[in-house]
Design an enzyme around this catalytic site. Structure first.
Site, short mmCIF file in Angstrom:
data_model
loop_
_atom_site.label_atom_id
_atom_site.label_comp_id
_atom_site.label_asym_id
_atom_site.label_seq_id
_atom_site.Cartn_x
_atom_site.Cartn_y
_atom_site.Cartn_z
N GLY A 46 0.84 -1.18 0.00
CA GLY A 46 0.00 0.00 0.00
C GLY A 46 0.88 1.23 0.00
N GLN A 51 3.00 10.01 1.11
CA GLN A 51 4.29 9.31 1.15
C GLN A 51 5.16 9.64 -0.05
OE1 GLN A 51 2.39 5.29 2.13
NE2 GLN A 51 4.26 5.22 3.35
N LEU A 91 6.42 2.03 4.90
CA LEU A 91 7.52 2.38 4.00
C LEU A 91 8.17 3.71 4.40
CD1 LEU A 91 5.94 1.34 0.58
CD2 LEU A 91 7.63 0.08 1.93
N HIS A 136 -3.01 7.43 6.78
CA HIS A 136 -1.99 8.30 6.15
C HIS A 136 -2.58 9.62 5.64
CE1 HIS A 136 2.02 6.61 6.11
NE2 HIS A 136 1.63 5.44 5.66
ZN ZN Z 1 2.63 3.68 5.81
#
Ligand code: ZN
Length: 177
Positions: A46, A51, A91, A136
């Site tokens: 994902g 990000q 990540l 997020h």
């Molecule tokens: Zn994440």
């Protein structure tokens, strides 16, 4: 398509409440393709727009269960049911994995890349991804969901090492999100 750099913990964009997407155009679909490529390259299951530095309510996912890959624009969670307890990573916080409580089943509603309504019900790993990615776009990271003591340990672990450099023995091969 391009693999984009993934923003790491400490980057303020990860703590923003992202803004709604209201234009569903070719640019959005290009962002989707770049996000997918970046997610697979990581590798991850994902990836949310902040990000890659875009403060937009959008994420991509692929739980490797045959239903993905997909994108959800302007995601909203509902119908959270039961509980699952498993390790989770991100990540944007490489090398850090903690047992994180999540709902076992969840529904996410929003829009697809053309602006049409979508509704996805996920269970298990997919449910975990949908919750992690929706967090997020609200500026929330999985470490915020940890029980107090684990959160303190996680923050100490993060302080003890340089961001992006996993400690020996803490590396895992499973994809993050
Ligand atoms: Zn994440």
């Amino acid at each position: 398509m391009s693999v984009l750099p993934i923003r790491k913990l400490g980057d303020p964009v990860l703590r923003e409440t992202c803004r709604e997407v209201d234009v569903f155009d070719d640019l959005l679909r290009r962002v989707y393709q770049d996000m997918l490529e970046t997610m697979y390259n990581a590798p991850g299951v994902g990836l949310a727009a902040p990000q890659i530095g875009l403060s937009l309510r959008l994420f991509v996912y692929d739980a490797n269960d045959g239903t993905g890959p997909g994108a959800v624009v302007n995601p909203v969670l509902s119908d959270l049911e039961a509980e699952q307890v498993d390790e989770e990573g991100c990540l944007s916080i490489p090398g850090l994995w903690y047992v994180t409580p999540r709902a076992m089943r969840v529904r996410v509603t929003g829009r697809d890349l053309r602006g049409d309504p979508v509704s996805i019900v996920g269970e298990g790993l997919l449910a975990r991804i949908l919750q992690h990615e929706t967090d997020h776009v609200n500026g929330i990271l999985f470490i915020d969901r940890l029980p107090e003591e684990d959160r303190r340990r996680a923050m100490a672990e993060i302080r003890d090492r340089d961001l992006g450099a996993a400690r020996p023995g803490r590396r895992r091969l499973e994809p993050g999100t």
